[in-house]
Design a protein around this motif. Structure first.
Motif, PDB file in Angstrom:
ATOM      1  N   ILE A  97       0.625  -1.391  -0.318  1.00 31.25           N
ATOM      2  CA  ILE A  97       0.026   0.279   0.058  1.00 31.25           C
ATOM      3  C   ILE A  97       1.057   1.168   0.475  1.00 31.25           C
ATOM      4  N   GLY A 156       4.774   7.358   9.744  1.00 33.05           N
ATOM      5  CA  GLY A 156       3.824   6.469   9.334  1.00 33.05           C
ATOM      6  C   GLY A 156       3.071   5.183  10.065  1.00 33.05           C
ATOM      7  N   GLY A 157       2.295   4.200   9.307  1.00 30.34           N
ATOM      8  CA  GLY A 157       0.880   3.341  10.484  1.00 30.34           C
ATOM      9  C   GLY A 157       1.271   3.333  11.214  1.00 30.34           C
ATOM     10  N   ASN A 158       2.399   2.730  11.610  1.00 28.86           N
ATOM     11  CA  ASN A 158       3.055   1.493  12.514  1.00 28.86           C
ATOM     12  C   ASN A 158       3.593   2.819  13.544  1.00 28.86           C
ATOM     13  N   ASN A 161      -0.509   3.433  15.004  1.00 29.40           N
ATOM     14  CA  ASN A 161      -0.792   2.903  15.341  1.00 29.40           C
ATOM     15  C   ASN A 161       0.018   2.577  16.947  1.00 29.40           C
ATOM     16  N   HIS A 196      -2.647  -6.053  11.035  1.00 24.33           N
ATOM     17  CA  HIS A 196      -0.906  -5.572  10.334  1.00 24.33           C
ATOM     18  C   HIS A 196      -0.198  -5.624  11.583  1.00 24.33           C
ATOM     19  N   TRP A 198       2.381  -4.156  13.244  1.00 24.08           N
ATOM     20  CA  TRP A 198       2.304  -3.185  14.317  1.00 24.08           C
ATOM     21  C   TRP A 198       2.551  -3.130  15.162  1.00 24.08           C
ATOM     22  N   GLY A 251     -10.246  -1.224   6.842  1.00 21.39           N
ATOM     23  CA  GLY A 251      -8.981  -1.604   5.462  1.00 21.39           C
ATOM     24  C   GLY A 251      -7.759  -2.414   5.802  1.00 21.39           C
ATOM     25  N   VAL A 253      -4.616  -5.023   5.199  1.00 18.70           N
ATOM     26  CA  VAL A 253      -4.160  -4.954   5.005  1.00 18.70           C
ATOM     27  C   VAL A 253      -3.950  -6.089   3.367  1.00 18.70           C
ATOM     28  N   ASP A 278      -7.517   1.137  13.549  1.00 17.73           N
ATOM     29  CA  ASP A 278      -6.074   1.214  12.512  1.00 17.73           C
ATOM     30  C   ASP A 278      -6.704   1.471  11.505  1.00 17.73           C
ATOM     31  N   ALA A 280      -4.766   2.807   8.451  1.00 20.96           N
ATOM     32  CA  ALA A 280      -3.316   3.889   8.152  1.00 20.96           C
ATOM     33  C   ALA A 280      -3.826   3.784   6.046  1.00 20.96           C
ATOM     34  N   TYR A 281      -4.628   2.094   6.048  1.00 13.75           N
ATOM     35  CA  TYR A 281      -4.779   2.894   4.196  1.00 13.75           C
ATOM     36  C   TYR A 281      -6.201   3.351   4.047  1.00 13.75           C
ATOM     37  N   ASP A 307      -2.991   6.928   7.538  1.00 12.60           N
ATOM     38  CA  ASP A 307      -1.394   7.398   6.514  1.00 12.60           C
ATOM     39  C   ASP A 307      -1.627   8.079   5.124  1.00 12.60           C
ATOM     40  N   HIS A 309       0.355   9.316   3.927  1.00 11.06           N
ATOM     41  CA  HIS A 309       1.675   8.331   2.567  1.00 11.06           C
ATOM     42  C   HIS A 309       0.473   7.132   1.580  1.00 11.06           C
ATOM     43  N   LYS A 310      -0.631   7.538   2.086  1.00 11.79           N
ATOM     44  CA  LYS A 310      -1.278   6.558   1.505  1.00 11.79           C
ATOM     45  C   LYS A 310      -2.305   7.180   0.694  1.00 11.79           C
TER      46      LYS A 310
HETATM   47  C1  LIG Z   1       0.564   0.506   5.717  1.00 10.37           C
HETATM   48  C2  LIG Z   1      -0.378  -0.092   6.984  1.00 10.37           C
HETATM   49  C3  LIG Z   1      -0.443  -0.017   8.208  1.00 10.37           C
HETATM   50  C4  LIG Z   1       1.750   0.761   7.958  1.00 10.37           C
HETATM   51  O1  LIG Z   1       2.390   1.362   7.329  1.00 10.37           O
HETATM   52  P1  LIG Z   1       3.388   2.089   7.639  1.00 10.37           P
HETATM   53  O2  LIG Z   1       3.071   3.403   7.089  1.00 10.37           O
HETATM   54  O3  LIG Z   1       3.614   1.128   6.600  1.00 10.37           O
HETATM   55  O4  LIG Z   1       4.145   2.444   8.193  1.00 10.37           O
HETATM   56  C5  LIG Z   1      -0.703  -0.330   9.396  1.00 10.37           C
HETATM   57  N1  LIG Z   1      -1.505  -0.776   9.065  1.00 10.37           N
HETATM   58  C6  LIG Z   1      -2.740  -0.822   8.010  1.00 10.37           C
HETATM   59  C7  LIG Z   1      -3.948  -1.436   7.496  1.00 10.37           C
HETATM   60  C8  LIG Z   1      -2.055  -0.647   6.927  1.00 10.37           C
HETATM   61  O5  LIG Z   1      -2.230  -0.371   5.645  1.00 10.37           O
END
Ligand SMILES: *Cc1c(COP(=O)(O)O)cnc(C)c1O
Length: 498
Positions: A97, A156-158, A161, A196, A198, A251, A253, A278, A280-281, A307, A309-310
């Motif tokens: 992603i 980022g997402g990690n 979270n 994910h 994380w 959402g 991964v 979560d 992130a995406y 995120d 950046h997604k």
């Molecule tokens: C991408 C993603 C992450 C990790 O995010 P990073 O930006 O790669 O650190 C965690 N959880 C979900 C659901 C994601 O899609």
């Protein structure tokens, strides 16, 4: 050694004249513009080996003693990167992603570096800190989350979270866990098996340990099984464990599944647990009209990770952690050493997260949000989802492909030779075939997918987070996969003949 007098008219090796800066900068901007023009016709990757890359960039060369001219260095760096990178901005990049970066974000990063605001403290970044706060509010607004929430940018997402996980830990276990440590606190966190990785890092880093994670199975639509969750929480309470946190996916991964957020919110209220989402995406899909209903309940979360950046197309890196009540971030992160004398009437971001000095990640996002507007993002996200569905439908109609799942903008599928379609004895063969097919597809540089395991099947996975993708790009994927699959199947059968 230089004497202090030499420093009166100081000539520093890092300083360049404004004329040279203009020349180098304009030249670089021209090169980047050309790179962006050529991108759709370029290979996504050349699939070179690590040793080939090292040789190209002269990896063993020692650090030069003397400096080099700015333009020469930038020219060389641009050539190395344009010729030997993997381009997630390519219209047919659908792996993992990782989004196509918005051009305004590239320029935003440049401006952010020039001002070099330290967004750790308000005093060091007055305008930048306020821009970050506004960006956080706008993201909350897009999600339908209360705009009085707290939040900050992270990498980022990690990290987003993790920040929320630590906020939950301090809020539910009492903030003296920060001084005493977790000791024997039997804190338990609940999440679906689709979560994910994380969560493992967060459980580990926070001192709770990965055994504190309760993995709850997912249903056939990849959503957390609510009955198993309730039973597990009750069983844990019975044996003296301390449930503190439920993690919902907005959402996942692998398949883009959204857990039942409203039901999870009421369950968390019932047991006084922290609800973290979560997203992130996927959370930003809440602004697209069609999937919006999936996200009812998101506004009730205690925290959300998302995120930029997604699905906001920010260049890497930009993650965002949101908490319903900003005091929960202070409760998890703030310390006040004597050498910090920053006012309290404004946000000092070092109080809200693990970082001290902080870059200005919000600028590129703030710019893109205004360039595109809310409606523009709703349209781009809807288009990504629409293209993913179109991909799924074309796959479903193709006799040599098996469509496996479709959620948000993620489609999974695999190649199945027609004569094996009705035969269930070839599971391992099909997994091997599709694994190798993916390797060849990735190396080929025409389209880029990643993988998922769907009900034990090795699947190809396309996640469209790409405002450059068109229906034509999607349609061209299928014959490519079929041709690779057919060739490979032929080779593998010949090899296994006695
Ligand atoms: C991408 C993603 C992450 C990790 O995010 P990073 O930006 O790669 O650190 C965690 N959880 C979900 C659901 C994601 O899609």
């Amino acid at each position: 050694m230089s004497q202090a007098n030499d420093v009166i008219d100081r000539i520093s090796p890092a300083a360049i004249s404004s004329d040279e800066f203009r020349r180098a900068g304009h030249r670089l901007v021209d090169q980047v513009a050309e790179f962006l023009d050529l991108l759709p016709a370029s290979p996504i990757t050349r699939g070179e080996s690590p040793s080939a890359i090292r040789e190209t960039m002269d990896a063993a060369r020692p650090l030069p003693r003397e400096g080099s001219p700015t333009t020469d260095l930038l020219d060389r760096a641009a050539t190395l990167l344009f010729d030997h990178s993997l381009f997630n901005g390519h219209p047919s990049f659908w792996g993992y992603i990782t989004s196509s970066p918005a051009p305004i974000g590239m320029l935003g990063d440049f401006l952010a570096s020039a001002v070099n605001a330290n967004c750790g403290a308000w005093l060091l970044s007055p305008m930048a800190s306020e821009i970050e706060a506004q960006t956080v509010r706008w993201i909350a607004e897009m999600l339908g989350y209360p705009t009085g929430c707290g939040g900050l940018f992270v990498s980022g997402g990690n990290m987003a979270n993790l920040v929320c996980f630590l906020a939950a830990r301090a809020a539910k276990a009492g903030s003296d866990i920060r001084s005493r440590g977790v000791g024997g606190a039997r804190l338990r966190a609940y999440c679906s098996s689709e979560t994910h990785t994380w969560i493992q890092k967060a459980a580990d880093i926070s001192g709770l340990g990965t055994d504190s994670i309760r993995w709850i199975p997912a249903d056939e639509e990849f959503r957390m099984d609510m009955e198993v969750l309730r039973t597990r929480i009750l069983a844990d309470i019975e044996t003296g464990d301390k449930p503190f946190l439920v993690i919902a996916n907005a959402g996942t991964v692998s398949t883009g599944a959204v857990d039942p957020l409203g039901r999870l919110a009421s369950l968390c209220r019932e047991f006084d647990l922290w609800l973290h989402v979560d997203g992130a995406y996927g959370a930003l899909a809440a602004i697209a009209p069609e999937p919006a209903a999936l996200f009812a309940g998101l506004s009730e979360a205690d925290s959300i990770a998302v995120d930029p950046h997604k699905w906001l197309y920010a260049p890497l890196e930009a993650g965002c952690a949101l908490v319903r009540d900003v005091s929960s971030l202070r409760g998890a992160f703030a310390y006040h050493p004597p050498y910090y004398h920053f006012g309290v009437e404004a946000i000092n971001y070092f109080d809200l997260g693990p970082q001290n000095s902080r870059g200005f990640r919000a600028l590129k996002v703030w710019l893109a949000l205004q360039q595109v507007g809310r409606d523009g993002y709703a349209q781009m996200i809807s288009d990504d989802i629409g293209l993913s569905r179109a991909m799924y439908e074309c796959i479903a109609e193709n006799p040599e492909l098996e469509a496996l799942s479709q959620g948000l903008s993620i489609t999974t599928f695999r190649y199945v030779p027609p004569d094996l379609r009705m035969d269930s004895n070839f599971g391992d063969y099909l997994n091997d075939l599709n694994r190798e097919l993916l390797t060849r597809l990735q190396r080929g540089g025409k389209a880029y997918l990643s993988n998922a395991i769907i009900g034990g099947k090795y699947a190809l996975r396309a996640c469209i987070v790409n405002f450059r993708t068109t229906l034509q790009d999607v349609k061209e994927l299928l014959p490519l996969v079929v041709r690779l699959g057919k060739d490979l199947d032929g080779e593998m059968r010949r090899q296994s003949e006695p």
